[in-house]
Design a protein around this motif. Structure first.
Motif, PDB file in Angstrom:
ATOM      1  N   ILE A 183      67.359  29.824  19.440  1.00 27.38           N
ATOM      2  CA  ILE A 183      66.809  28.516  19.070  1.00 27.38           C
ATOM      3  C   ILE A 183      66.063  27.942  20.262  1.00 27.38           C
ATOM      4  CG2 ILE A 183      67.369  26.149  18.372  1.00 27.38           C
ATOM      5  CD1 ILE A 183      68.010  28.181  16.213  1.00 27.38           C
ATOM      6  N   VAL A 184      64.853  27.483  20.026  1.00 24.26           N
ATOM      7  CA  VAL A 184      64.145  26.765  21.079  1.00 24.26           C
ATOM      8  C   VAL A 184      64.179  25.282  20.719  1.00 24.26           C
ATOM      9  CG1 VAL A 184      61.833  27.098  20.031  1.00 24.26           C
ATOM     10  CG2 VAL A 184      62.036  26.646  22.453  1.00 24.26           C
ATOM     11  N   ARG A 185      64.625  24.484  21.690  1.00 27.28           N
ATOM     12  CA  ARG A 185      64.723  23.034  21.477  1.00 27.28           C
ATOM     13  C   ARG A 185      63.676  22.345  22.356  1.00 27.28           C
ATOM     14  NH1 ARG A 185      70.190  21.064  23.256  1.00 27.28           N
ATOM     15  NH2 ARG A 185      70.904  21.747  21.206  1.00 27.28           N
ATOM     16  N   LEU A 186      62.931  21.420  21.767  1.00 31.60           N
ATOM     17  CA  LEU A 186      61.904  20.685  22.512  1.00 31.60           C
ATOM     18  C   LEU A 186      62.502  19.353  22.966  1.00 31.60           C
ATOM     19  CD1 LEU A 186      58.778  21.398  20.298  1.00 31.60           C
ATOM     20  CD2 LEU A 186      59.975  22.858  21.928  1.00 31.60           C
ATOM     21  N   ALA A 187      62.649  19.195  24.285  1.00 34.13           N
ATOM     22  CA  ALA A 187      63.405  18.046  24.798  1.00 34.13           C
ATOM     23  C   ALA A 187      62.747  16.711  24.441  1.00 34.13           C
ATOM     24  CB  ALA A 187      63.534  18.176  26.317  1.00 34.13           C
ATOM     25  N   ARG A 188      61.422  16.672  24.393  1.00 31.90           N
ATOM     26  CA  ARG A 188      60.772  15.361  24.214  1.00 31.90           C
ATOM     27  C   ARG A 188      60.878  14.844  22.786  1.00 31.90           C
ATOM     28  NH1 ARG A 188      55.253  16.578  27.616  1.00 31.90           N
ATOM     29  NH2 ARG A 188      56.301  17.795  29.216  1.00 31.90           N
ATOM     30  N   SER A 189      60.913  15.736  21.824  1.00 31.77           N
ATOM     31  CA  SER A 189      60.976  15.299  20.421  1.00 31.77           C
ATOM     32  C   SER A 189      62.323  15.598  19.784  1.00 31.77           C
ATOM     33  CB  SER A 189      59.889  16.018  19.616  1.00 31.77           C
ATOM     34  OG  SER A 189      60.150  17.415  19.633  1.00 31.77           O
ATOM     35  N   GLY A 190      63.104  16.463  20.425  1.00 28.44           N
ATOM     36  CA  GLY A 190      64.379  16.859  19.842  1.00 28.44           C
ATOM     37  C   GLY A 190      64.234  17.893  18.732  1.00 28.44           C
ATOM     38  N   ARG A 191      63.021  18.346  18.451  1.00 28.08           N
ATOM     39  CA  ARG A 191      62.832  19.336  17.375  1.00 28.08           C
ATOM     40  C   ARG A 191      63.407  20.687  17.824  1.00 28.08           C
ATOM     41  NH1 ARG A 191      56.649  19.408  15.831  1.00 28.08           N
ATOM     42  NH2 ARG A 191      57.333  20.232  13.834  1.00 28.08           N
ATOM     43  N   GLU A 192      63.905  21.429  16.853  1.00 27.64           N
ATOM     44  CA  GLU A 192      64.465  22.754  17.136  1.00 27.64           C
ATOM     45  C   GLU A 192      63.859  23.764  16.172  1.00 27.64           C
ATOM     46  OE1 GLU A 192      68.699  22.704  16.904  1.00 27.64           O
ATOM     47  OE2 GLU A 192      68.928  21.571  18.773  1.00 27.64           O
ATOM     48  N   PHE A 193      63.582  24.949  16.691  1.00 26.60           N
ATOM     49  CA  PHE A 193      63.035  26.013  15.850  1.00 26.60           C
ATOM     50  C   PHE A 193      63.740  27.324  16.187  1.00 26.60           C
ATOM     51  CE2 PHE A 193      59.421  23.236  17.089  1.00 26.60           C
ATOM     52  CZ  PHE A 193      59.214  22.618  15.860  1.00 26.60           C
ATOM     53  N   GLU A 194      63.875  28.163  15.167  1.00 25.21           N
ATOM     54  CA  GLU A 194      64.423  29.497  15.407  1.00 25.21           C
ATOM     55  C   GLU A 194      63.281  30.419  15.835  1.00 25.21           C
ATOM     56  OE1 GLU A 194      66.590  31.218  12.208  1.00 25.21           O
ATOM     57  OE2 GLU A 194      66.654  33.192  13.173  1.00 25.21           O
ATOM     58  N   VAL A 195      63.538  31.207  16.878  1.00 23.94           N
ATOM     59  CA  VAL A 195      62.557  32.209  17.316  1.00 23.94           C
ATOM     60  C   VAL A 195      63.081  33.578  16.873  1.00 23.94           C
ATOM     61  CG1 VAL A 195      61.305  33.200  19.268  1.00 23.94           C
ATOM     62  CG2 VAL A 195      62.005  30.796  19.334  1.00 23.94           C
ATOM     63  N   PRO A 196      62.537  34.170  15.820  1.00 25.74           N
ATOM     64  CA  PRO A 196      63.035  35.469  15.357  1.00 25.74           C
ATOM     65  C   PRO A 196      62.610  36.599  16.302  1.00 25.74           C
ATOM     66  CG  PRO A 196      61.209  34.716  13.989  1.00 25.74           C
ATOM     67  CD  PRO A 196      61.456  33.641  15.003  1.00 25.74           C
ATOM     68  N   PRO A 197      63.229  37.759  16.173  1.00 29.39           N
ATOM     69  CA  PRO A 197      62.950  38.860  17.117  1.00 29.39           C
ATOM     70  C   PRO A 197      61.476  39.250  17.180  1.00 29.39           C
ATOM     71  CG  PRO A 197      64.837  39.394  15.741  1.00 29.39           C
ATOM     72  CD  PRO A 197      64.275  38.115  15.190  1.00 29.39           C
ATOM     73  N   GLN A 198      60.789  39.164  16.065  1.00 27.45           N
ATOM     74  CA  GLN A 198      59.405  39.663  16.036  1.00 27.45           C
ATOM     75  C   GLN A 198      58.374  38.629  16.510  1.00 27.45           C
ATOM     76  OE1 GLN A 198      61.306  38.947  13.456  1.00 27.45           O
ATOM     77  NE2 GLN A 198      60.161  37.838  11.899  1.00 27.45           N
ATOM     78  N   ASP A 199      58.808  37.383  16.763  1.00 27.19           N
ATOM     79  CA  ASP A 199      57.869  36.336  17.182  1.00 27.19           C
ATOM     80  C   ASP A 199      58.158  35.887  18.601  1.00 27.19           C
ATOM     81  OD1 ASP A 199      56.574  36.336  14.777  1.00 27.19           O
ATOM     82  OD2 ASP A 199      57.774  34.710  13.924  1.00 27.19           O
ATOM     83  N   THR A 200      57.149  35.343  19.242  1.00 24.73           N
ATOM     84  CA  THR A 200      57.356  34.755  20.568  1.00 24.73           C
ATOM     85  C   THR A 200      57.630  33.258  20.409  1.00 24.73           C
ATOM     86  OG1 THR A 200      55.035  34.161  20.868  1.00 24.73           O
ATOM     87  CG2 THR A 200      55.688  36.396  21.543  1.00 24.73           C
ATOM     88  N   VAL A 201      58.103  32.655  21.492  1.00 20.91           N
ATOM     89  CA  VAL A 201      58.286  31.194  21.477  1.00 20.91           C
ATOM     90  C   VAL A 201      56.944  30.528  21.159  1.00 20.91           C
ATOM     91  CG1 VAL A 201      58.854  29.187  22.899  1.00 20.91           C
ATOM     92  CG2 VAL A 201      60.210  31.291  23.102  1.00 20.91           C
ATOM     93  N   LEU A 202      55.891  31.042  21.777  1.00 21.91           N
ATOM     94  CA  LEU A 202      54.575  30.433  21.550  1.00 21.91           C
ATOM     95  C   LEU A 202      54.161  30.546  20.078  1.00 21.91           C
ATOM     96  CD1 LEU A 202      52.039  29.103  22.768  1.00 21.91           C
ATOM     97  CD2 LEU A 202      51.125  31.407  23.119  1.00 21.91           C
ATOM     98  N   ASP A 203      54.392  31.714  19.471  1.00 19.60           N
ATOM     99  CA  ASP A 203      54.075  31.867  18.035  1.00 19.60           C
ATOM    100  C   ASP A 203      54.739  30.764  17.224  1.00 19.60           C
ATOM    101  OD1 ASP A 203      52.714  34.262  18.428  1.00 19.60           O
ATOM    102  OD2 ASP A 203      54.482  35.509  18.053  1.00 19.60           O
ATOM    103  N   VAL A 204      56.016  30.561  17.514  1.00 14.61           N
ATOM    104  CA  VAL A 204      56.796  29.597  16.731  1.00 14.61           C
ATOM    105  C   VAL A 204      56.284  28.171  16.982  1.00 14.61           C
ATOM    106  CG1 VAL A 204      59.108  28.617  16.476  1.00 14.61           C
ATOM    107  CG2 VAL A 204      58.791  31.096  16.608  1.00 14.61           C
TER     108      VAL A 204
END
Ligand code: FES
Length: 320
Positions: free
Chosen positions: A237-258
């Protein structure tokens, strides 16, 4: 890609070797171009319709804001980037980004050793211009397959600070770090740029000879295989500190893709872990660094390349 493009025009194009073209780009409206420091590169929008963007180092004198000089090697397996650049003619319009730099001159060093392999001469040539202009002590070692494969050789060969090394020459003129550069010195910075095999040879020779890793500055044109995606990669899970949003980063994607998929305004350029444009700070979690641009020290300071790096922890919090 959040670039503000600059419109430039090809003022001159010359074949420097059979495979290297040199392009002189001037601002389309005749104004000065944004300044840059030695070692910088620009993104070039090679094909607007396809969104094809490539990075090229600026190799002209940094004090000259009237032009950007690029030298481009045609790749045998070009997917359109270098072939598109070679197809340019005088008068063509080219869109470029503002210069970026992750490969600057080390201000603390008193002696500078520039080690170029092939087209890796380009950022080091800009460095030699700057070092020359400030009267710094430097030397350059330029390795190429043969004299006819080496760009700018006529400008360099009479300079006593430059040594040329050709693969097809006698063995005793091949680059040897111990013979040509000497023993490690704490006041000396090494700068390495070239193809992967050249970089690996020079960097491992330097480390084996006792050079401190912090003395070795390098820029890669292609990512190392060691940093490639692996079939063992797991989701996190990547969490964005400024907005609190969270996204799952699956094996086939990069953080940037997500991030981009979720319309987060994240910076990026090369998407290969070699330019540094996507770097953000990690605030929590344990990053799995897979870039070829940040130093160990920068990793320890929490810098993180979203385009290639992943996470060992289940949650990674970024300063975004
Ligand atoms: S976009 Fe270039 S290092 Fe990530």
């Amino acid at each position: 890609m959040n670039n503000t493009w600059l419109d430039t025009v090809v003022e001159d194009r010359r074949d420097e070797t059979d495979r290297i073209v040199v392009l002189e780009l001037l601002s389309a409206d005749g104004s000065d171009l944004p300044e840059f420091a030695a070692g910088a590169h620009v993104d070039v929008l090679v094909n607007e319709r396809l969104g094809l963007v490539r990075q090229y180092s600026l190799c002209g004198p940094p004090h000259d804001r009237s032009r950007y000089r690029l030298a481009v090697l045609i790749e045998s397996a070009s997917r359109g980037g270098s072939a598109g650049m070679h197809a340019l003619s005088k008068g063509d319009l080219v869109r470029v980004s503002k210069p970026r730099n992750k490969f600057g001159i080390d201000d603390e060093a008193r002696r500078h050793v520039l080690l170029a392999g092939g087209i890796g001469i380009t950022p080091l040539l800009a460095m030699s211009h700057t070092l020359d202009s400030i009267g710094a002590e430097y030397e350059m070692h330029y390795c190429a397959r043969s004299r006819s494969d080496a760009a700018f050789v006529e400008d360099l060969e009479d300079d006593p600070r430059v040594t040329l090394h050709f693969d097809n020459g006698p063995d005793d003129q091949r680059l040897s770090l111990s013979t040509d550069v000497g023993s490690p010195r704490s006041d000396t910075a090494l700068y390495v740029c070239g193809p992967g095999g050249f970089m690996d040879f020079v960097v491992s020779s330097a480390l084996n000879a006792g050079w401190d890793a912090s003395s070795i500055h390098m820029e890669r044109f292609a990512p190392t295989e060691a940093n490639a995606a692996s079939k063992d990669d797991e989701s996190f899970i990547v969490r964005l500190a400024r907005s609190g949003r969270e996204f799952e980063v699956p094996p086939q994607d990069t953080v940037l893709d997500v991030l981009l998929h979720n319309e987060v305004d994240a910076p990026y350029s090369c998407q290969q872990g070699i330019c540094g444009e996507c770097v953000v700070a990690v605030l929590a979690g344990e990053p799995d660094h897979r870039d070829d641009v940040l130093t160990d020290r920068e990793h320890e300071q929490g810098q993180f390349a979203t385009c290639t790096s992943r996470s060992h922890s289940t949650i990674l919090e970024l300063d975004l």
